[in-house]
Design a protein around this motif. Structure first.
Motif, PDB file in Angstrom:
ATOM      1  N   ALA A   1       6.922   4.023  -9.474  1.00  0.00           N
ATOM      2  CA  ALA A   1       5.129   4.230  -9.426  1.00  0.00           C
ATOM      3  C   ALA A   1       4.317   3.166  -9.282  1.00  0.00           C
ATOM      4  CB  ALA A   1       4.987   5.134 -10.720  1.00  0.00           C
ATOM      5  N   GLY A   2       4.121   2.952  -7.723  1.00  0.00           N
ATOM      6  CA  GLY A   2       3.183   1.788  -7.631  1.00  0.00           C
ATOM      7  C   GLY A   2       3.635   0.956  -6.708  1.00  0.00           C
ATOM      8  N   THR A   3       2.637   0.202  -6.277  1.00  0.00           N
ATOM      9  CA  THR A   3       2.884  -1.021  -5.296  1.00  0.00           C
ATOM     10  C   THR A   3       3.896  -1.914  -5.429  1.00  0.00           C
ATOM     11  OG1 THR A   3       0.677  -0.671  -5.225  1.00  0.00           O
ATOM     12  CG2 THR A   3       1.606  -2.176  -3.618  1.00  0.00           C
ATOM     13  N   ILE A   4       4.935  -1.822  -4.525  1.00  0.00           N
ATOM     14  CA  ILE A   4       5.970  -3.169  -4.669  1.00  0.00           C
ATOM     15  C   ILE A   4       5.583  -4.279  -3.680  1.00  0.00           C
ATOM     16  CG2 ILE A   4       8.403  -3.628  -4.064  1.00  0.00           C
ATOM     17  CD1 ILE A   4       7.955  -1.800  -6.555  1.00  0.00           C
TER      18      ILE A   4
ATOM     19  N   PRO B   1       4.013  11.402  -1.195  1.00  0.00           N
ATOM     20  CA  PRO B   1       2.993  10.751  -0.564  1.00  0.00           C
ATOM     21  C   PRO B   1       1.589  10.888  -1.702  1.00  0.00           C
ATOM     22  CG  PRO B   1       3.368  12.618   0.809  1.00  0.00           C
ATOM     23  CD  PRO B   1       4.314  12.342  -0.392  1.00  0.00           C
ATOM     24  N   MET B   2       0.610  10.683  -0.975  1.00  0.00           N
ATOM     25  CA  MET B   2      -0.566  10.978  -1.708  1.00  0.00           C
ATOM     26  C   MET B   2      -0.874   9.491  -2.642  1.00  0.00           C
ATOM     27  SD  MET B   2      -0.978  14.724  -2.935  1.00  0.00           S
ATOM     28  CE  MET B   2      -2.794  14.838  -2.762  1.00  0.00           C
ATOM     29  N   CYS B   3      -2.124   9.410  -2.745  1.00  0.00           N
ATOM     30  CA  CYS B   3      -2.473   8.016  -3.384  1.00  0.00           C
ATOM     31  C   CYS B   3      -3.514   8.365  -4.439  1.00  0.00           C
ATOM     32  CB  CYS B   3      -3.098   7.213  -2.258  1.00  0.00           C
ATOM     33  SG  CYS B   3      -3.697   5.662  -2.732  1.00  0.00           S
ATOM     34  N   PRO B   4      -3.318   8.589  -5.776  1.00  0.00           N
ATOM     35  CA  PRO B   4      -1.892   8.795  -6.379  1.00  0.00           C
ATOM     36  C   PRO B   4      -1.640  10.376  -6.120  1.00  0.00           C
ATOM     37  CG  PRO B   4      -3.706   8.599  -7.914  1.00  0.00           C
ATOM     38  CD  PRO B   4      -4.211   8.473  -6.643  1.00  0.00           C
ATOM     39  N   PRO B   5      -0.507  10.548  -6.228  1.00  0.00           N
ATOM     40  CA  PRO B   5      -0.226  12.052  -6.179  1.00  0.00           C
ATOM     41  C   PRO B   5      -0.591  12.504  -7.651  1.00  0.00           C
ATOM     42  CG  PRO B   5       1.966  10.789  -6.061  1.00  0.00           C
ATOM     43  CD  PRO B   5       0.684   9.817  -6.399  1.00  0.00           C
TER      44      PRO B   5
ATOM     45  N   MET C   1       7.059   7.206  -5.410  1.00  0.00           N
ATOM     46  CA  MET C   1       5.890   7.959  -5.873  1.00  0.00           C
ATOM     47  C   MET C   1       4.877   7.190  -5.232  1.00  0.00           C
ATOM     48  SD  MET C   1       4.582   8.640  -9.646  1.00  0.00           S
ATOM     49  CE  MET C   1       3.098   9.539 -10.070  1.00  0.00           C
ATOM     50  N   GLY C   2       4.001   7.718  -4.563  1.00  0.00           N
ATOM     51  CA  GLY C   2       2.812   7.105  -4.040  1.00  0.00           C
ATOM     52  C   GLY C   2       2.830   6.647  -2.631  1.00  0.00           C
ATOM     53  N   ALA C   3       1.743   6.510  -2.053  1.00  0.00           N
ATOM     54  CA  ALA C   3       1.977   6.076  -0.343  1.00  0.00           C
ATOM     55  C   ALA C   3       2.312   4.921  -0.443  1.00  0.00           C
ATOM     56  CB  ALA C   3       0.516   6.364   0.259  1.00  0.00           C
ATOM     57  N   CYS C   4       2.165   3.908  -1.422  1.00  0.00           N
ATOM     58  CA  CYS C   4       2.413   2.426  -1.230  1.00  0.00           C
ATOM     59  C   CYS C   4       4.113   2.233  -1.127  1.00  0.00           C
ATOM     60  CB  CYS C   4       1.853   1.693  -2.524  1.00  0.00           C
ATOM     61  SG  CYS C   4       0.309   1.536  -2.398  1.00  0.00           S
ATOM     62  N   THR C   5       4.868   3.121  -2.143  1.00  0.00           N
ATOM     63  CA  THR C   5       6.085   2.936  -2.128  1.00  0.00           C
ATOM     64  C   THR C   5       6.851   3.713  -0.733  1.00  0.00           C
ATOM     65  OG1 THR C   5       6.224   4.663  -3.594  1.00  0.00           O
ATOM     66  CG2 THR C   5       6.254   2.692  -4.499  1.00  0.00           C
TER      67      THR C   5
ATOM     68  N   THR D   1       4.612   0.167 -11.594  1.00  0.00           N
ATOM     69  CA  THR D   1       3.944  -1.123 -11.060  1.00  0.00           C
ATOM     70  C   THR D   1       2.730  -1.147 -10.990  1.00  0.00           C
ATOM     71  OG1 THR D   1       5.246  -0.510  -8.928  1.00  0.00           O
ATOM     72  CG2 THR D   1       6.183  -2.094 -10.321  1.00  0.00           C
ATOM     73  N   SER D   2       1.982  -0.171 -10.726  1.00  0.00           N
ATOM     74  CA  SER D   2       0.456  -0.060 -10.741  1.00  0.00           C
ATOM     75  C   SER D   2       0.149   1.255 -11.002  1.00  0.00           C
ATOM     76  CB  SER D   2       0.140  -0.811  -9.421  1.00  0.00           C
ATOM     77  OG  SER D   2       0.333  -0.021  -8.356  1.00  0.00           O
ATOM     78  N   CYS D   3      -1.137   1.561 -10.137  1.00  0.00           N
ATOM     79  CA  CYS D   3      -2.253   2.750 -10.386  1.00  0.00           C
ATOM     80  C   CYS D   3      -1.260   4.074 -10.578  1.00  0.00           C
ATOM     81  CB  CYS D   3      -3.191   2.975  -9.485  1.00  0.00           C
ATOM     82  SG  CYS D   3      -2.734   1.752  -8.115  1.00  0.00           S
ATOM     83  N   CYS D   4      -0.068   4.462  -9.934  1.00  0.00           N
ATOM     84  CA  CYS D   4       0.484   5.394  -9.995  1.00  0.00           C
ATOM     85  C   CYS D   4       1.106   5.528 -11.279  1.00  0.00           C
ATOM     86  CB  CYS D   4       1.645   5.570  -8.648  1.00  0.00           C
ATOM     87  SG  CYS D   4       1.049   6.022  -7.309  1.00  0.00           S
ATOM     88  N   GLY D   5       1.515   4.390 -11.929  1.00  0.00           N
ATOM     89  CA  GLY D   5       1.834   4.838 -13.272  1.00  0.00           C
ATOM     90  C   GLY D   5       1.115   5.281 -14.198  1.00  0.00           C
TER      91      GLY D   5
ATOM     92  N   GLY E   1       1.209   2.480   2.286  1.00  0.00           N
ATOM     93  CA  GLY E   1      -0.118   3.220   1.934  1.00  0.00           C
ATOM     94  C   GLY E   1      -1.191   2.231   2.423  1.00  0.00           C
ATOM     95  N   MET E   2      -2.300   2.052   1.535  1.00  0.00           N
ATOM     96  CA  MET E   2      -3.479   1.277   2.401  1.00  0.00           C
ATOM     97  C   MET E   2      -2.886  -0.158   2.376  1.00  0.00           C
ATOM     98  SD  MET E   2      -6.254   0.872  -0.513  1.00  0.00           S
ATOM     99  CE  MET E   2      -5.911   1.628  -2.261  1.00  0.00           C
ATOM    100  N   PHE E   3      -2.032  -0.585   1.792  1.00  0.00           N
ATOM    101  CA  PHE E   3      -1.701  -2.076   2.056  1.00  0.00           C
ATOM    102  C   PHE E   3      -0.776  -2.391   3.159  1.00  0.00           C
ATOM    103  CE2 PHE E   3      -2.311  -1.151  -2.787  1.00  0.00           C
ATOM    104  CZ  PHE E   3      -3.416  -1.785  -2.773  1.00  0.00           C
ATOM    105  N   THR E   4      -0.469  -1.303   4.078  1.00  0.00           N
ATOM    106  CA  THR E   4       0.341  -1.569   5.058  1.00  0.00           C
ATOM    107  C   THR E   4       0.271  -2.814   5.799  1.00  0.00           C
ATOM    108  OG1 THR E   4       0.247   0.690   5.247  1.00  0.00           O
ATOM    109  CG2 THR E   4       1.518  -0.398   7.178  1.00  0.00           C
TER     110      THR E   4
HETATM  111  S1  SF4 Z   1      -0.342   4.983  -3.804  1.00  0.00           S
HETATM  112 FE1  SF4 Z   1      -2.236   4.473  -4.303  1.00  0.00          FE
HETATM  113  S2  SF4 Z   1      -2.407   4.998  -6.497  1.00  0.00           S
HETATM  114 FE2  SF4 Z   1      -0.209   4.878  -5.898  1.00  0.00          FE
HETATM  115  S3  SF4 Z   1       0.061   2.376  -6.288  1.00  0.00           S
HETATM  116 FE3  SF4 Z   1      -0.591   2.646  -4.242  1.00  0.00          FE
HETATM  117  S4  SF4 Z   1      -2.714   2.300  -4.359  1.00  0.00           S
HETATM  118 FE4  SF4 Z   1      -2.180   2.772  -6.494  1.00  0.00          FE
END
Ligand code: SF4
Ligand code: SF4
Ligand code: SF4
Lengths: 364, 157, 196
Positions: C65-68, C123-127, C92-96, C27-31, C100-103
């Motif tokens: 993989a990515g922000t929902i 975790p991690m952004c992105p792994p 996968m990723g802090a968002c899911t 769904t976003s950058c983790c992809g 993450g940074m969109f908390t």
């Molecule tokens: S965790 Fe980071 S890299 Fe992964 S989808 Fe969220 S913002 Fe993008």
């Protein structure tokens, strides 16, 4: 064939079994053998595809399950068996479950039509080439049924595309087949192979007079099998997964199996028509030359013929994988245009050329 | 006119060349790294799991000043419970970093006035439990003692 | 009896753990990082998982993989429900994992475990791609620990009490819509069941 039959009866006599069991089971035996062989071949083929595609991209491919990942496909098959079998609520239940079988069973039948060696062709009819083309187009019906029954727009569009593609690419395919029939003066696949025997090794193969036909046949076979670059029915970017979108577990495995089995059979058919089928490329059989025990050599020749056929088939499959790794998917209109505007005229040209060749050169 | 009639041939040559290019790769060695056995070398400035620096006497350098909390771009990622010790100095009684929210930007390391927090090179953080990703003060201390053996990212104070 | 069950379990787990087919769900950058995992350097194919299926009907693991976002949440639930058992989820990723940074964003679901059960949190952004492979290995280990006897219980744990409201296309609880919940940032009225 009679020779094998007597061998079998002899074998039964050793275990004190009456002859009528032999008479009853002998016709079934080849089918069981062939079905088992087909499934083994397909299991290997799926792994080969994954490995070869990996090598083309400098990857390693499956290598964690058994040596070189040999058991990867077996794991996949068992997993698909264990998966839940979903029948969507809106689907036509009967047709939905019938479709995978309809796609799979004809494949088993056409597999028997291929002449594996000069003795092992148990379904040798005078029109077996025609029969092959006829039965080989039945799986398309299965695909159409799958698309219709699963009550899903993507499935439906995928199956429509598959049928349209199959119909338009069948025509050049058959015209090339006709040219081969003209060359061999027979519709019997075994006769077609035997017509390719010549004084010089591999010079009599029909690929030389009909090279254009071979190319057309190759392209059309790729399209018939719905493989890249003609995999429009399963185009993942537009139709989720084409006609098998709603299929899960074992039913999907049947489609998968049928697809790969058909690929192997198509390539074997191509090898039979153009690359001399079970004939040895050296003009003599290795076992005949190097083994001086007559009876043993006679039996080994059959197996050697099977070996040559499989070698040629795998070469063709490798070419198909190369094509898949290289070319991107076509657009829908390009696909149709290519079949009707390029391949069909070319196949006429090929037929004309072959007829001239047969009349002026080959006949003398 | 001439050019247009030649186009199919040029196309065929291009197709053949394309297939040849792909075919060549069969003979090349795979570039794949067998991951769990071999790993790619990490960059010097790779930012992995956090660790709180412990000095020779076993005390934390952190004074619970809260700068890291303020510079953190992510919402409520660092939580500090501060307390005074006997000599009147602040120390973190509890210090948690929530990896579910942390984006590994390294701001906390960059801005810590005491160099009390560093980032190790640990990146295999996947876990079955979400709570395990909330690093409390003991985990962070343990990370530091683990990371002394490995090379870590130094704070740039 | 135990011997039979353990040998069945061995085959059952061996087969499932070695052919984990992921669903293409980036769904976003983790992809991007997920794509890199299947490319030449890290090659997810070694574990038998390069078969990225486009349809949930044939997938075993949903690598989210990515922000929902709240708009995406019903789609995620639908895809998850369409997957046949046994199914797994890797967040996968802090968002899911937890936003993450969109908390504190009004648009993002803080952790997909509010919508579907998650098996592995990464975790991690992105792994790094290695980290995704590591999470896959951990998932395989988890699968190997299971037994076929637990399957009904396991399937029962996947039944969600959320469902998609046909009119508003939001997720609702079975008992009815929980309306007028305040978003985390405190300035948005949402009719969402999973925002507490
Ligand atoms: S965790 Fe980071 S890299 Fe992964 S989808 Fe969220 S913002 Fe993008
Ligand atoms: S880690 Fe550094 S910035 Fe953060 S509270 Fe401790 S001393 Fe202050
Ligand atoms: S690395 Fe960045 S996001 Fe993570 S705790 Fe430090 S400042 Fe916050």
């Amino acid at each position: 064939m009679e020779y094998l039959y007597f061998l079998y009866i002899d074998f039964l006599h050793k275990y004190n079994l009456p002859e009528f069991i032999g008479m009853a089971t002998f016709p079934l035996l080849p089918f069981c053998m062939v079905a088992a062989a087909l499934i083994l071949v397909v299991l290997f083929l799926v792994l080969m595809e994954r490995k070869v595609l990996a090598f083309f991209t400098q990857r390693k491919g499956p290598n964690r399950v058994g040596p070189w990942g040999l058991f990867q496909t077996i794991a996949d098959a068992i997993k698909l068996l264990c998966k839940e079998n979903i029948t969507p609520t809106g689907a036509e239940k009967f047709m939905f479950n019938l479709a995978p079988l309809l796609a799979f069973v004809p494949v088993m039948v056409v597999w028997g039509l291929i002449p594996f060696s000069s003795e092992f062709d148990f379904m040798s009819y005078s029109v077996s080439a025609l029969l092959f083309m006829t039965i080989a187009s039945i799986p398309t019906l299965g695909i159409l049924l799958a698309g219709y029954a699963s009550n899903n727009k993507y499935s439906l569009i995928g199956s429509f595309r598959s049928v349209a593609q199959a119909i338009s690419y069948e025509l050049p395919l058959v015209f090339v087949l006709v040219s081969i029939v003209v060359l061999a003066s027979s519709l019997n696949l075994r006769q077609i192979v035997l017509a390719q025997i010549s004084v010089y090794p591999f010079c009599g193969w029909f690929i030389f007079p009909a090279f254009l036909g071979f190319l057309i046949f190759f392209i059309c076979a790729t399209a018939e099998l719905n493989r890249c670059p003609f995999d429009l029915p399963e185009a993942e970017s537009e139709l989720v997964s084409g006609y098998n979108t709603e299929y899960s577990g074992m039913k999907f495995a049947f489609f998968f199996l049928a697809e790969y089995a058909m690929m192997f059979i198509m390539c074997a058919f191509m090898a039979t028509l153009f690359l001399g089928g079970f004939l040895s490329p050296f003009g003599f059989y290795l076992s005949e030359r190097f083994i001086h025990n007559d009876l043993l050599a006679q039996v080994l020749v059959y197996f050697e013929q099977v070996f040559w056929l499989f070698l040629k088939t795998f070469f063709l499959i490798f070419c198909m994988m190369l094509v898949r790794a290289t070319l991107p998917r076509l657009k829908s209109n390009q696909l149709m245009g290519f079949a009707w505007k390029v391949l069909l005229p070319l196949s006429f040209l090929n037929l004309f050329f072959i007829c001239c060749y047969k009349y002026f050169i080959y006949a003398k | 006119m001439m050019k247009k009639s030649l186009k199919p041939f040029r196309d065929i040559i291009a197709l053949a060349l394309g297939h040849l290019t792909v075919f060549k790769h069969v003979f090349k060695r795979p570039v794949t790294l067998e991951y769990p056995e071999k790993k790619l070398p990490l960059n010097d400035n790779f930012r992995g799991e956090h660790a709180l620096v412990v000095d020779n006497e076993g005390k934390l350098l952190c004074t619970a000043c809260g700068t890291c909390q303020r510079v953190c771009p992510s919402f409520e990622t660092i939580e500090i419970e501060k307390e005074k010790n006997e000599s009147g100095k602040f120390y973190p009684k509890n210090y948690t970093i929530d990896l579910n929210k942390c984006i590994f930007c390294g701001n906390c390391v960059q801005y810590c006035p005491f160099g009390a927090i560093i980032m190790t090179k640990e990146y295999e953080l996947a876990d079955e439990k979400k709570s395990a990703l909330k690093l409390d003060i003991n985990t962070l201390k343990k990370n530091y003692s683990d990371s002394i053996i490995k090379k870590t990212v130094k704070s740039k104070r | 009896m135990n011997v039979i069950i353990s040998s069945i379990d061995f085959i059952y787990n061996w087969a499932r753990s070695n052919s984990v087919w992921p669903l293409t769900f980036a769904t976003s950058c983790c992809g991007i990082e997920m794509m890199q995992t299947s490319a030449a350097n890290f090659d997810i194919a070694r574990f038998g998982s390069e078969v990225f299926r486009a349809t949930p009907r044939q997938a075993d693991v949903l690598i989210c993989a990515g922000t929902i976002t709240h708009k995406m949440a019903p789609a995620l639930l639908k895809l998850y429900q369409q997957m046949p058992e046994p199914k797994y989820v890797i967040a996968m990723g802090a968002c899911t994992c937890g936003g993450g940074m969109f908390t504190d964003s009004y648009a993002v679901v803080n952790g997909i475990d509010k919508i579907i059960p998650v098996d592995i949190y990464l975790p991690m952004c992105p792994p790094k791609p290695e980290a995704l492979l590591d999470s896959l290995i951990k998932l395989q280990k988890k699968i190997r620990k299971e037994t076929i006897l637990d399957r009904p219980k396991y399937i029962a744990s996947h039944v969600s009490d959320l469902k998609i409201d046909e009119d508003s296309e939001f997720l609702i609880k079975d008992s009815g819509i929980i309306l007028q919940q305040w978003g985390v940032s405190g300035n948005l009225q949402e009719g969402l069941a999973y925002e507490f």
